[in-house]
Design an enzyme around this catalytic site. Structure first.
Site, short mmCIF file in Angstrom:
data_model
loop_
_atom_site.label_atom_id
_atom_site.label_comp_id
_atom_site.label_asym_id
_atom_site.label_seq_id
_atom_site.Cartn_x
_atom_site.Cartn_y
_atom_site.Cartn_z
N PHE A 205 0.94 -1.06 0.05
CA PHE A 205 0.06 0.07 -0.07
C PHE A 205 0.97 1.37 -0.07
CE2 PHE A 205 -2.04 3.50 2.47
CZ PHE A 205 -3.19 3.49 1.99
N ASP A 206 1.92 1.29 0.91
CA ASP A 206 2.78 2.44 0.90
C ASP A 206 3.44 2.50 -0.21
OD1 ASP A 206 2.41 0.99 3.45
OD2 ASP A 206 3.85 2.43 4.44
#
Length: 419
Positions: A205-206
């Site tokens: 996600f990051d």
């Protein structure tokens, strides 16, 4: 002075007012899964630090990722005891899912998160969020790879982190230095537009968020951090690395084909010429990946045929080295002409020499695999040797592409465009 806007909403990069009518300026999210022992001391330490050092209102949100131990009860007790703490329960696992859920419903103009182990020194928190509060930047990340950072961790995690960031730079042309550090922040109005475009719900996600933000022309601020590795971390390195590589391939393919709707994000801070390059220039990343994969597939078949032939007369290590040498020379020549479009004899010898350095890395991977196989089974079958070597060569292929693209055949025109 006229202020530009993001997608017709709030003015971009405004300095946030000190008084927010009861709303916290900062919402720090702590995603947790089965952390009943570490959660309370972590939250108490963070709450104490923010109370002493942070000049604005704040909130600490514990995002429970479907824990099966007493983590939800501990979070509820902390929320009942401390007015600045709240807890959110999710019935599905996934750090990305937790961050998306909490950030999407938060009323704070600055959103952040950190890992429950507090590996990052909390003194970096104010420098992390200050540029977002002032309006100087849109996202901020802690970097363990900055020159002034002080990091204590084992060689395995150090290698994985640096290799992963090398992959991001080579495949997605990322310019931020540390995608995996669990210490990041984003402005609320930016998150509102950016989060719906991020597909991953786990550890990638990051990275996906940062890549899309960078390609949309948003400003990413990096803060050097002091970081001490948690020896009791429950993160599964191999599974996480595999999922990350899948994410890199998915995002890279989407960027190369132009299927990501980056125009949904306004670009008040300047366009990124790499978007146009990937979409319209024949020599972009998409064509290079296709050409490299085609050459790599043929080279692998050529290598297998050579290894089988050499193996009839010599041992596995010598057969592997000879087959790898011949196929590597052919691979470098083919990639030079077909993948990266280098023609003529200029620097051909230098390119082959650099290709041999890349070969050394591939030899270490494949020879190490053979040695491990021999130690495990004693006298492996020929088919087993081939299977192990094919897998090792696939791993070496990923490293080879990155080194070819960044070092052997660097794109000098891209460097000129970004000056």
């Amino acid at each position: 002075m006229r202020t530009q806007t993001i997608a017709g909403t709030l003015p971009a990069r405004d300095h946030l007012p000190v008084g927010m009518a009861g709303r916290p300026v900062l919402d720090v999210v702590i995603p947790v899964y089965n952390e009943e022992k570490d959660l309370e001391p972590c939250v108490l330490r963070l709450h104490d630090h923010l109370s002493r050092t942070f000049p604005y209102g704040f909130r600490v949100t514990v995002a429970d990722n479907a824990s099966t131990d007493r983590t939800p009860e501990v979070a509820a007790e902390l929320a009942a005891k401390l007015p600045e703490v709240r807890s959110v329960r999710l019935e599905q696992k996934g750090r990305g899912r937790a961050l998306r859920t909490v950030w999407s419903h938060s009323d704070a103009p600055v959103l952040a998160y950190m890992d429950v182990d507090l590996s990052t020194d909390l003194n970096a928190l104010l420098p992390l969020v200050a540029p977002l509060i002032s309006g100087h930047s849109d996202l901020a990340i802690g970097s363990r790879l900055a020159r002034s950072s002080r990091v204590v961790r084992g060689p395995k995690r150090e290698f994985v982190s640096r290799a992963y960031n090398l992959i991001l730079r080579g495949s997605l042309a990322a310019r931020f230095s540390d995608a995996q550090c669990g210490f990041k922040a984003i402005r609320g109005e930016v998150a509102e537009r950016l989060l719906p475009m991020v597909e991953d719900t786990g550890w990638f996600f990051d990275t996906e968020m940062l890549v899309l933000a960078e390609r949309a022309g948003l400003r990413i601020h990096e803060v050097p951090v002091d970081w001490v590795d948690d020896p009791d971390s429950t993160v599964h390195i191999v599974r996480t690395a595999t999922d990350d590589l899948k994410g890199v391939w998915r995002v890279g393919r989407a960027l190369a084909t132009g299927s990501l709707p980056l125009d949904r994000l306004a670009r008040p801070f300047g366009d990124d010429p790499r978007d146009r390059r990937l979409a319209g220039v024949p020599g972009g990343l998409a064509r290079q990946l296709l050409g490299f994969c085609a050459v790599g597939a043929l080279s692998t078949l050529f290598y297998v045929a050579l290894y089988s032939a050499f193996r009839l007369g010599v041992g596995p290590q010598l057969a592997n080295a000879a087959a790898l040498l011949v196929s590597a020379v052919a691979n470098t020549a083919a990639n030079r002409r077909l993948t990266f479009g280098v023609r003529g004899r200029d620097r051909a010898v230098r390119h082959q020499a650099q290709g041999l350095v890349v070969l050394g890395i591939g030899l270490a991977l494949t020879s190490g695999s053979l040695a491990a196989l021999g130690a495990a089974t004693g006298d492996p079958a020929h088919s087993t040797e081939l299977a192990v070597l094919i897998v090792a060569n696939l791993a070496a292929t990923v490293v080879r592409f990155l080194l070819f693209r960044l070092w052997v055949f660097p794109d000098t025109s891209l460097a000129r465009n970004t000056r």
